[in-house]
Design an enzyme around this catalytic site. Structure first.
Site, PDB file in Angstrom:
ATOM      1  N   LYS A   1       0.824  -1.219   0.000  1.00  0.00           N
ATOM      2  CA  LYS A   1       0.000   0.000   0.000  1.00  0.00           C
ATOM      3  C   LYS A   1       0.851   1.258   0.000  1.00  0.00           C
ATOM      4  CE  LYS A   1      -1.385   1.688   3.882  1.00  0.00           C
ATOM      5  NZ  LYS A   1      -1.547   2.907   4.674  1.00  0.00           N
ATOM      6  N   ASN A   2       1.811   1.325   0.898  1.00  0.00           N
ATOM      7  CA  ASN A   2       2.552   2.579   1.054  1.00  0.00           C
ATOM      8  C   ASN A   2       3.502   2.858  -0.110  1.00  0.00           C
ATOM      9  OD1 ASN A   2       1.142   3.170   3.339  1.00  0.00           O
ATOM     10  ND2 ASN A   2       2.701   2.412   4.754  1.00  0.00           N
TER      11      ASN A   2
ATOM     12  N   CYS B  63      -4.473   8.163   9.647  1.00  0.00           N
ATOM     13  CA  CYS B  63      -4.700   7.556  10.954  1.00  0.00           C
ATOM     14  C   CYS B  63      -4.195   8.467  12.055  1.00  0.00           C
ATOM     15  CB  CYS B  63      -3.965   6.218  11.041  1.00  0.00           C
ATOM     16  SG  CYS B  63      -4.851   4.855  10.290  1.00  0.00           S
TER      17      CYS B  63
ATOM     18  N   ARG C 258       1.475  14.525  13.111  1.00  0.00           N
ATOM     19  CA  ARG C 258       2.180  14.098  11.904  1.00  0.00           C
ATOM     20  C   ARG C 258       2.488  15.313  11.036  1.00  0.00           C
ATOM     21  NH1 ARG C 258      -0.701   8.735   9.717  1.00  0.00           N
ATOM     22  NH2 ARG C 258       1.240   8.583   8.568  1.00  0.00           N
TER      23      ARG C 258
ATOM     24  N   ASP D 289       4.961   0.208  11.973  1.00  0.00           N
ATOM     25  CA  ASP D 289       3.705  -0.373  11.468  1.00  0.00           C
ATOM     26  C   ASP D 289       3.507  -1.828  11.910  1.00  0.00           C
ATOM     27  OD1 ASP D 289       3.169   2.006  10.268  1.00  0.00           O
ATOM     28  OD2 ASP D 289       3.662   1.369   8.231  1.00  0.00           O
TER      29      ASP D 289
ATOM     30  N   ARG E  43      -8.718   0.236   5.190  1.00  0.00           N
ATOM     31  CA  ARG E  43      -7.870   1.184   4.470  1.00  0.00           C
ATOM     32  C   ARG E  43      -6.607   0.511   3.949  1.00  0.00           C
ATOM     33  NH1 ARG E  43      -8.084   6.918   7.511  1.00  0.00           N
ATOM     34  NH2 ARG E  43      -6.812   7.447   5.749  1.00  0.00           N
TER      35      ARG E  43
HETATM   36  C1  EPZ Z   1       4.709   6.506   6.341  1.00  0.00           C
HETATM   37  O1  EPZ Z   1       4.132   7.645   6.954  1.00  0.00           O
HETATM   38  C2  EPZ Z   1       3.631   5.478   6.260  1.00  0.00           C
HETATM   39  N1  EPZ Z   1       2.513   6.016   5.502  1.00  0.00           N
HETATM   40  C3  EPZ Z   1       3.190   5.061   7.667  1.00  0.00           C
HETATM   41  O2  EPZ Z   1       2.309   3.976   7.533  1.00  0.00           O
HETATM   42  C4  EPZ Z   1       4.386   4.596   8.477  1.00  0.00           C
HETATM   43  O3  EPZ Z   1       3.983   4.371   9.804  1.00  0.00           O
HETATM   44  C5  EPZ Z   1       5.483   5.660   8.451  1.00  0.00           C
HETATM   45  O4  EPZ Z   1       5.815   6.011   7.073  1.00  0.00           O
HETATM   46  C6  EPZ Z   1       6.773   5.222   9.129  1.00  0.00           C
HETATM   47  O5  EPZ Z   1       7.283   4.071   8.494  1.00  0.00           O
HETATM   48  C7  EPZ Z   1       2.546   6.075   4.189  1.00  0.00           C
HETATM   49  O6  EPZ Z   1       3.492   5.641   3.539  1.00  0.00           O
HETATM   50  C8  EPZ Z   1       1.375   6.666   3.510  1.00  0.00           C
HETATM   51  P1  EPZ Z   1       7.298   9.525   8.184  1.00  0.00           P
HETATM   52  P2  EPZ Z   1       4.868   9.040   6.860  1.00  0.00           P
HETATM   53  O7  EPZ Z   1       7.305  10.815   7.464  1.00  0.00           O
HETATM   54  O8  EPZ Z   1       5.651   9.087   5.607  1.00  0.00           O
HETATM   55  C9  EPZ Z   1       8.298  12.772  11.567  1.00  0.00           C
HETATM   56  C10 EPZ Z   1       0.375   2.695   7.911  1.00  0.00           C
HETATM   57  O9  EPZ Z   1      -0.095   2.150   8.945  1.00  0.00           O
HETATM   58  N2  EPZ Z   1       8.117  13.797  10.503  1.00  0.00           N
HETATM   59  O10 EPZ Z   1       8.323   8.502   7.818  1.00  0.00           O
HETATM   60  O11 EPZ Z   1       3.857  10.083   7.102  1.00  0.00           O
HETATM   61  C11 EPZ Z   1       6.991  12.100  11.954  1.00  0.00           C
HETATM   62  O12 EPZ Z   1       6.285  12.832  12.885  1.00  0.00           O
HETATM   63  C12 EPZ Z   1       0.940   4.095   7.978  1.00  0.00           C
HETATM   64  O13 EPZ Z   1       0.387   2.164   6.801  1.00  0.00           O
HETATM   65  C13 EPZ Z   1       8.388  15.113  10.770  1.00  0.00           C
HETATM   66  O14 EPZ Z   1       8.772  15.467  11.873  1.00  0.00           O
HETATM   67  O15 EPZ Z   1       5.859   8.895   8.100  1.00  0.00           O
HETATM   68  C14 EPZ Z   1       7.486  10.761  12.470  1.00  0.00           C
HETATM   69  O16 EPZ Z   1       7.878  10.877  13.809  1.00  0.00           O
HETATM   70  C15 EPZ Z   1       0.690   4.755   9.284  1.00  0.00           C
HETATM   71  N3  EPZ Z   1       8.209  16.035   9.766  1.00  0.00           N
HETATM   72  C16 EPZ Z   1       8.726  10.465  11.625  1.00  0.00           C
HETATM   73  O17 EPZ Z   1       9.091  11.724  11.056  1.00  0.00           O
HETATM   74  C17 EPZ Z   1       7.813  15.675   8.523  1.00  0.00           C
HETATM   75  O18 EPZ Z   1       7.693  16.553   7.652  1.00  0.00           O
HETATM   76  C18 EPZ Z   1       8.527   9.472  10.519  1.00  0.00           C
HETATM   77  O19 EPZ Z   1       7.389   9.814   9.735  1.00  0.00           O
HETATM   78  C19 EPZ Z   1       7.547  14.324   8.258  1.00  0.00           C
HETATM   79  C20 EPZ Z   1       7.709  13.386   9.274  1.00  0.00           C
END
Ligand code: EPZ
Length: 455
Positions: free
Chosen positions: A47-48, A142, A147, A330, A422
């Protein structure tokens, strides 16, 4: 068109309301626990990875064919949004789609459902790269913690875009994008993919430092390269991108979903089962496999399958979620549920999202002994769970509560399964094929019917 209606129905389902604002009946899972899961299960596309790739597909005016798409609601919502802005989306079959972005008439995505999914942010990078302007509502998704998307925006600004937030939407625009040296303060999957997309069509050379190394980052880079982009180093923490003027058509098959695979691996472990998880890349599952072996499962690896056997009560361990190749956030609720049935005390530490322990209260209602302190959960395993009515707080936690129900004595009802839909295709069908007693229901009458049937 019938396919349009199908998409509409799916998006209504995800929101629980239809176009007229009327509430749709809420669906639940009813589970009778106690059966070990045994058999074989086929894993769908990631999915991701698919969410990034579908957005990137609109960056060419030629037709792109994407295979091995998972049939899940987040994907269907994104496809609908892409077609709303004028791209042609044609479903060849359940897992294959043709996308042609030549007819895009608007770079403003105001499709109401898109706000509900996190990955709407990928349309920013894709539209900004191709048209140098994008307007996308601030994303939802979610509720697993705050985020922010500051890193995405920082990347776009470094490429020369002006970015502002107005009336709930992000507006990014540039006369031209220019390659840049970008350091990500936090490892972010979304920011890495988003910046990679925009930089693929910038002038000159971009370097992303401290990039995410997740398999879906690599998949999105491979996809863009198959369209003529020039991206090197995906899968390491330094990605180098030489911008190109145009991207072209491609045919591409998405990698298997390592989180879906890992979920079935833990379902096998928690129910003391024996499951062959097929169509996977075992390398992507290493962190999960290592933990399962550590707590006493047998895991056998094949070229494109893993078999998980749990023949005795499992043991405890400590685990901390980390960016890839660490243990994935995840997969945190799935291991949490499994450890709650293991002998001894385990500590699970969540270091990516602060709000991913909401399922622990639900688990306690099933008899688990758990205590959350800050970003750690202290779990003392119990011999068994007893079925209860619980509610899915988010996608992965929802799937983990289903695993808990499968392992529990008696009946479990899981509410709010829209979250699960989802991201898991045919979840209950796949579980049933492994011997689980589970059904999707939307009324008390259906619950009674299930109980009569399974006894
Ligand atoms: C992706 O989210 C996935 N979603 C999430 O999967 C997954 O949990 C996550 O990566 C971590 O592996 C999708 O791919 C659509 P991140 P993403 O940016 O990209 C911080 C599921 O269950 N951060 O890697 O949004 C953030 O707060 C979902 O399938 C910032 O600070 O996650 C977090 O602590 C849920 N500023 C960390 O980075 C930013 O601009 C990692 O988040 C972006 C992120």
């Amino acid at each position: 068109r019938p396919s349009d209606r199908l998409l509409e129905e799916k998006t209504e389902e995800i929101l629980g309301i239809n176009k007229n604002g009327m509430r749709c009946p809420m669906e639940q899972y009813i589970i009778k626990g106690g059966n070990p899961l045994v058999g074989e299960v086929e894993i769908g596309g990631a999915k991701n990875a698919a969410l990034g790739i579908l957005a990137a597909a609109i960056m060419t005016d030629e037709t792109v064919k994407i295979e091995n798409l998972p049939d899940v609601q987040d994907i269907n919502v994104l496809l609908e949004a892409i077609s709303e802005i004028g791209a042609k989306v044609e479903r060849v079959n359940r897992t294959t789609v043709l996308i042609n972005g030549s007819g895009i008439g608007s770079v403003s995505v105001d499709y109401e459902y898109i706000k509900k999914i996190r990955a709407s942010y990928y349309l920013l990078g894709a539209l900004l790269g191709k048209y140098k302007r994008a307007e996308v509502p601030l994303p939802g998704g979610c509720n697993i913690g705050s985020r922010p998307i500051d890193l995405h925006l920082k990347g776009f600004k470094a490429l020369g875009a002006k970015v502002k937030i107005s009336h709930g939407s992000i507006i990014a625009q540039a006369d031209q994008l220019t390659g840049s040296h970008i350091f990500l303060d936090t490892v972010s999957v979304g920011a890495t993919i988003n910046i990679m997309m925009a930089a693929s069509m910038a002038n000159g050379y971009t370097i992303i430092e401290n990039a995410a190394r997740e398999p879906h980052v690599v998949d999105a880079a491979n996809f863009l390269n198959s369209m003529g982009a020039n991206i090197k180093g995906a899968g390491t923490d330094v990605i180098r991108i030489r911008g190109v003027e145009k991207l072209h058509k491609t045919e591409y098959s998405i990698i298997p979903d390592q989180i879906e695979a890992g979920t079935f691996m833990f379902a096998a472990a928690a129910t003391k089962g024996d499951v062959m998880v097929k169509n996977v890349i075992p390398k992507h599952l290493e962190a999960t496999t290592a933990k399962l072996v550590e707590i006493g499962c047998e895991v056998e690896e094949f070229d494109d399958a893993v078999r998980v056997v749990a023949s005795k009560r499992l043991g405890c361990t400590n685990v901390k979620t980390l960016p890839y190749p660490g243990y994935p956030t995840d997969m945190q609720p799935q291991i949490g549920v499994t450890l709650a049935l293991a002998s001894g005390t385990s500590i699970v530490t969540e270091s990516i999202f602060e709000n991913r322990f909401k399922y622990m209260d639900e688990l306690a209602r099933m008899g688990a002994t758990v205590k959350v302190e800050g970003n750690s959960a202290i779990i003392t395993g119990v011999e068994k769970f007893t079925g209860a009515r619980v509610s899915a707080p988010d996608l992965r936690a929802g799937a983990a509560l289903v695993i808990a129900g499968l392992a529990a004595e008696g009946y479990t009802i899981v509410d709010d399964i829209v979250y699960i839909q989802r991201g898991y295709e045919n979840f209950e069908e796949k579980l049933r094929s492994l011997g689980a007693e589970i059904e999707r229901v939307s009324s008390e009458k259906e619950i009674q019917k299930f109980k009569l049937r399974v006894g």
